[in-house]
Write a protein that holds these residues in place. Structure first.
Motif, PDB file in Angstrom:
ATOM      1  N   GLY A 102      21.542   5.632  -1.767  1.00 50.58           N
ATOM      2  CA  GLY A 102      22.544   6.588  -1.479  1.00 50.58           C
ATOM      3  C   GLY A 102      22.019   7.786  -0.817  1.00 50.58           C
ATOM      4  N   GLN A 103      22.592   9.011  -0.637  1.00 48.92           N
ATOM      5  CA  GLN A 103      22.148   9.819   0.449  1.00 48.92           C
ATOM      6  C   GLN A 103      20.599  10.270  -0.066  1.00 48.92           C
ATOM      7  OE1 GLN A 103      24.946  12.817   0.533  1.00 48.92           O
ATOM      8  NE2 GLN A 103      26.595  11.684   1.626  1.00 48.92           N
ATOM      9  N   ARG A 104      20.591  10.319  -1.334  1.00 42.71           N
ATOM     10  CA  ARG A 104      19.007  11.067  -1.721  1.00 42.71           C
ATOM     11  C   ARG A 104      17.876   9.680  -1.786  1.00 42.71           C
ATOM     12  NH1 ARG A 104      18.346  15.332  -4.540  1.00 42.71           N
ATOM     13  NH2 ARG A 104      16.698  14.473  -5.490  1.00 42.71           N
ATOM     14  N   ASN A 105      18.226   8.475  -1.098  1.00 41.92           N
ATOM     15  CA  ASN A 105      17.180   7.388  -1.126  1.00 41.92           C
ATOM     16  C   ASN A 105      16.519   7.580   0.077  1.00 41.92           C
ATOM     17  OD1 ASN A 105      19.717   5.599  -2.799  1.00 41.92           O
ATOM     18  ND2 ASN A 105      17.763   6.537  -3.733  1.00 41.92           N
ATOM     19  N   ILE A 106      15.242   7.150   0.441  1.00 39.61           N
ATOM     20  CA  ILE A 106      14.392   6.736   1.454  1.00 39.61           C
ATOM     21  C   ILE A 106      14.083   5.399   1.609  1.00 39.61           C
ATOM     22  CG2 ILE A 106      12.271   7.331   2.545  1.00 39.61           C
ATOM     23  CD1 ILE A 106      12.538  10.139   1.562  1.00 39.61           C
ATOM     24  N   LEU A 107      14.429   4.878   2.478  1.00 39.90           N
ATOM     25  CA  LEU A 107      13.894   3.538   2.943  1.00 39.90           C
ATOM     26  C   LEU A 107      12.902   3.642   4.059  1.00 39.90           C
ATOM     27  CD1 LEU A 107      14.367   0.416   3.030  1.00 39.90           C
ATOM     28  CD2 LEU A 107      15.492   0.657   5.138  1.00 39.90           C
ATOM     29  N   LEU A 108      11.720   2.930   3.456  1.00 41.56           N
ATOM     30  CA  LEU A 108      10.406   2.886   4.380  1.00 41.56           C
ATOM     31  C   LEU A 108      10.202   1.646   4.739  1.00 41.56           C
ATOM     32  CD1 LEU A 108       7.903   4.647   5.204  1.00 41.56           C
ATOM     33  CD2 LEU A 108       6.812   4.294   2.943  1.00 41.56           C
ATOM     34  N   LEU A 109       9.862   1.459   6.202  1.00 38.55           N
ATOM     35  CA  LEU A 109       9.666   0.308   6.828  1.00 38.55           C
ATOM     36  C   LEU A 109       8.233   0.197   7.551  1.00 38.55           C
ATOM     37  CD1 LEU A 109      13.111  -0.016   8.189  1.00 38.55           C
ATOM     38  CD2 LEU A 109      12.421  -1.257   6.376  1.00 38.55           C
ATOM     39  N   ASN A 145       0.878  -1.281  -0.064  1.00 33.41           N
ATOM     40  CA  ASN A 145      -0.055   0.006  -0.003  1.00 33.41           C
ATOM     41  C   ASN A 145       0.745   1.229  -0.080  1.00 33.41           C
ATOM     42  OD1 ASN A 145      -2.242  -1.701   0.048  1.00 33.41           O
ATOM     43  ND2 ASN A 145      -2.506  -1.210   2.375  1.00 33.41           N
ATOM     44  N   GLN A 146       1.676   1.215   0.933  1.00 37.05           N
ATOM     45  CA  GLN A 146       2.773   2.420   0.911  1.00 37.05           C
ATOM     46  C   GLN A 146       3.711   2.682  -0.323  1.00 37.05           C
ATOM     47  OE1 GLN A 146       4.585   2.400   4.813  1.00 37.05           O
ATOM     48  NE2 GLN A 146       2.693   2.162   5.945  1.00 37.05           N
ATOM     49  N   ALA A 147       4.103   1.622  -0.938  1.00 35.61           N
ATOM     50  CA  ALA A 147       4.851   1.577  -2.200  1.00 35.61           C
ATOM     51  C   ALA A 147       3.901   2.376  -3.328  1.00 35.61           C
ATOM     52  CB  ALA A 147       5.370   0.427  -2.611  1.00 35.61           C
ATOM     53  N   LEU A 148       2.625   1.599  -3.387  1.00 30.97           N
ATOM     54  CA  LEU A 148       1.864   2.288  -4.441  1.00 30.97           C
ATOM     55  C   LEU A 148       1.427   3.612  -4.027  1.00 30.97           C
ATOM     56  CD1 LEU A 148      -0.021   1.669  -6.827  1.00 30.97           C
ATOM     57  CD2 LEU A 148      -1.925   1.116  -5.203  1.00 30.97           C
ATOM     58  N   ASP A 194      11.035  12.979  -0.654  1.00 27.72           N
ATOM     59  CA  ASP A 194      11.761  12.617  -1.853  1.00 27.72           C
ATOM     60  C   ASP A 194      11.984  13.716  -2.901  1.00 27.72           C
ATOM     61  OD1 ASP A 194      13.289  10.522  -3.291  1.00 27.72           O
ATOM     62  OD2 ASP A 194      11.616  10.521  -4.616  1.00 27.72           O
ATOM     63  N   ALA A 195      10.821  14.181  -3.380  1.00 34.39           N
ATOM     64  CA  ALA A 195      10.691  15.299  -4.226  1.00 34.39           C
ATOM     65  C   ALA A 195      11.392  16.605  -3.842  1.00 34.39           C
ATOM     66  CB  ALA A 195       9.228  15.580  -4.384  1.00 34.39           C
ATOM     67  N   GLY A 196      11.754  16.989  -2.408  1.00 37.38           N
ATOM     68  CA  GLY A 196      12.473  18.146  -1.975  1.00 37.38           C
ATOM     69  C   GLY A 196      11.418  18.873  -1.174  1.00 37.38           C
ATOM     70  N   CYS A 197      10.263  18.503  -0.677  1.00 38.11           N
ATOM     71  CA  CYS A 197       9.429  19.249   0.185  1.00 38.11           C
ATOM     72  C   CYS A 197      10.000  19.134   1.587  1.00 38.11           C
ATOM     73  CB  CYS A 197       8.039  18.915   0.397  1.00 38.11           C
ATOM     74  SG  CYS A 197       6.949  18.930  -1.307  1.00 38.11           S
ATOM     75  N   GLY A 198       9.778  20.469   2.583  1.00 37.51           N
ATOM     76  CA  GLY A 198      10.149  20.129   3.713  1.00 37.51           C
ATOM     77  C   GLY A 198       9.219  19.548   4.737  1.00 37.51           C
ATOM     78  N   PHE A 199       9.400  19.357   5.892  1.00 39.14           N
ATOM     79  CA  PHE A 199       8.630  18.560   6.702  1.00 39.14           C
ATOM     80  C   PHE A 199       7.219  19.215   6.604  1.00 39.14           C
ATOM     81  CE2 PHE A 199       7.310  17.219  11.117  1.00 39.14           C
ATOM     82  CZ  PHE A 199       7.545  15.987  11.063  1.00 39.14           C
ATOM     83  N   SER A 200       6.816  20.205   6.682  1.00 42.45           N
ATOM     84  CA  SER A 200       5.400  20.924   6.667  1.00 42.45           C
ATOM     85  C   SER A 200       4.814  20.522   5.261  1.00 42.45           C
ATOM     86  CB  SER A 200       5.678  22.503   7.077  1.00 42.45           C
ATOM     87  OG  SER A 200       5.914  22.616   8.233  1.00 42.45           O
ATOM     88  N   GLY A 201       5.539  20.730   4.532  1.00 43.39           N
ATOM     89  CA  GLY A 201       4.917  20.441   3.036  1.00 43.39           C
ATOM     90  C   GLY A 201       4.694  18.890   2.855  1.00 43.39           C
ATOM     91  N   ALA A 202       5.421  18.084   3.445  1.00 45.77           N
ATOM     92  CA  ALA A 202       5.210  16.731   3.561  1.00 45.77           C
ATOM     93  C   ALA A 202       4.111  16.451   4.046  1.00 45.77           C
ATOM     94  CB  ALA A 202       6.404  15.894   3.805  1.00 45.77           C
ATOM     95  N   LEU A 203       3.960  16.951   5.485  1.00 47.07           N
ATOM     96  CA  LEU A 203       2.658  16.717   6.172  1.00 47.07           C
ATOM     97  C   LEU A 203       1.470  17.046   5.579  1.00 47.07           C
ATOM     98  CD1 LEU A 203       3.904  17.958   9.539  1.00 47.07           C
ATOM     99  CD2 LEU A 203       3.610  15.551   8.885  1.00 47.07           C
ATOM    100  N   GLN A 204       1.569  18.167   4.785  1.00 44.93           N
ATOM    101  CA  GLN A 204       0.122  18.787   4.052  1.00 44.93           C
ATOM    102  C   GLN A 204      -0.185  17.590   2.959  1.00 44.93           C
ATOM    103  OE1 GLN A 204       1.460  22.519   2.480  1.00 44.93           O
ATOM    104  NE2 GLN A 204       1.233  23.537   4.468  1.00 44.93           N
ATOM    105  N   PHE A 242       3.602  11.278   2.162  1.00 47.99           N
ATOM    106  CA  PHE A 242       4.708  12.076   3.057  1.00 47.99           C
ATOM    107  C   PHE A 242       6.065  11.735   2.396  1.00 47.99           C
ATOM    108  CE2 PHE A 242       7.281  12.078   6.642  1.00 47.99           C
ATOM    109  CZ  PHE A 242       7.343  13.193   6.972  1.00 47.99           C
ATOM    110  N   ALA A 243       6.267  10.351   2.397  1.00 51.18           N
ATOM    111  CA  ALA A 243       7.548  10.096   1.933  1.00 51.18           C
ATOM    112  C   ALA A 243       7.845  10.491   0.491  1.00 51.18           C
ATOM    113  CB  ALA A 243       7.780   8.519   2.127  1.00 51.18           C
ATOM    114  N   ALA A 244       6.973  10.477  -0.247  1.00 57.10           N
ATOM    115  CA  ALA A 244       7.135  10.916  -1.602  1.00 57.10           C
ATOM    116  C   ALA A 244       7.430  12.569  -1.698  1.00 57.10           C
ATOM    117  CB  ALA A 244       6.136  10.508  -2.446  1.00 57.10           C
ATOM    118  N   ALA A 245       6.679  13.324  -0.749  1.00 52.21           N
ATOM    119  CA  ALA A 245       6.924  14.402  -0.793  1.00 52.21           C
ATOM    120  C   ALA A 245       8.370  14.925  -0.413  1.00 52.21           C
ATOM    121  CB  ALA A 245       5.921  15.105   0.063  1.00 52.21           C
TER     122      ALA A 245
END
Length: 302
Positions: A125-132, A41-44, A258-268, A253-256
């Motif tokens: 690498g540094q630009r990657n996010i691992l989601l668990l 679900n989270q990957a999709l 990854d796209a360079g959004c800040g914490f608040s933008g990702a929460l939105q 949230f993770a996609a945001a």
């Protein structure tokens, strides 16, 4: 890029007038069969929100495996690290009441054999996010988290189902996402007196250096990151069911991020995605796409 190491299931969803109590049988008129699992679900959700996504996990060699993989493949999630094992594909049995609340029982099946070995072959690498999440073996999650940290990436854990993660896993985390119940379970496991989500998130951020997000259902979200508090209200929507609302939040949230959004933008964007998921029945069928997310986020947080 986002790498998700997590579960893949089929969901058998039954509408009921009310959720059953202990030892009680409640009848439903029928059921629907959908692809699901928190990892899937989270990957999709991350993929539909615009991210490049790799999913690592396990399914069986049965007919349910094709259902579990169907929407992921259609939306372009990289499934090269999903193994076929000699166990039945995981399944979730979900009852949804007239108000949209749910009860879920999950049979792990192939998810219990998910392994992180394949992550060695990724160019983390540094630009990657691992989601668990917590529907695959924790020992394997620790291996995955250590690989990501060694490569300089960020590690996000959605503490679902609720429980107390091993200290070795906590040590690898950059962010933790929980709901109110999961926050309370972890606070008790840590021996903390905090019972309010806000206070819990603040302490985790301050003492462990782990940014913490607590989703509050229809009340929105509170988060602490680097000593700064964010509190956002959820957009108002007509709720059909809440299945996959949390997973849609996490993925978007993770996609945001990854796209360079800040914490608040990702929460939105996470809030917009989670709210939209409540307007459509089922798990993966309810996961919204980027254009919908951006439109609701823009309308709700002007």
């Amino acid at each position: 890029m986002i790498t998700v190491f997590g579960s893949l299931n089929v969901d058998l969803v039954t509408p009921v007038e009310r959720l059953p109590g202990a030892g009680e049988t409640v009848m439903g008129p029928g059921y629907a069969l959908h692809p699901g699992g928190k990892g899937a679900n989270q990957a999709l959700a991350a993929r539909r929100a615009g991210a490049e996504v790799v999913l690592a996990g396990a399914v069986g060699r049965d007919a349910f495996a094709e259902i579990a993989l169907s929407l992921l493949a259609a939306d372009g999630v990289d499934l090269a690290l999903v193994e076929r094992v000699e166990a039945p594909t995981g399944a979730a049995f979900i009852a949804v009441d007239a108000a949209g609340s749910n009860q879920i029982v999950v049979a792990a099946g192939a998810n219990a054999q998910a392994r992180a070995d394949g992550l060695h072959d990724l160019s983390l690498g540094q630009r990657n996010i691992l989601l668990l999440q917590r529907e695959v073996p924790e020992t394997e999650c620790i291996i995955a988290a250590r690989l990501a940290k060694q490569a300089g990436g960020r590690v996000i854990l959605n503490l679902a189902p609720a429980g107390s993660p091993a200290p070795e896993l906590l040590d690898c985390l950059d962010m933790l996402i929980v709901n109110e119940h999961e926050a309370l379970v972890l606070a008790r496991a840590l021996g903390w007196a905090e019972r309010e989500p806000d206070a819990f998130a603040q302490r985790l951020d301050a003492e462990h250096g782990i940014a913490c997000v607590v989703t509050l259902g229809g009340e929105g979200v509170v988060g602490w990151h680097g000593g700064v508090r964010r509190r956002l209200e959820a957009p108002k929507v007509e709720v059909v069911d809440t299945v996959a609302a949390g997973d849609s939040f996490v993925g978007a949230f993770a996609a945001a991020l990854d796209a360079g959004c800040g914490f608040s933008g990702a929460l939105q964007r996470g809030l917009a995605a989670g709210s939209l998921a409540c307007t459509v029945p089922g798990a993966q069928p309810s996961v919204p796409r980027r254009a919908e997310i951006e439109a609701l986020a823009g309308a709700s947080f002007l």
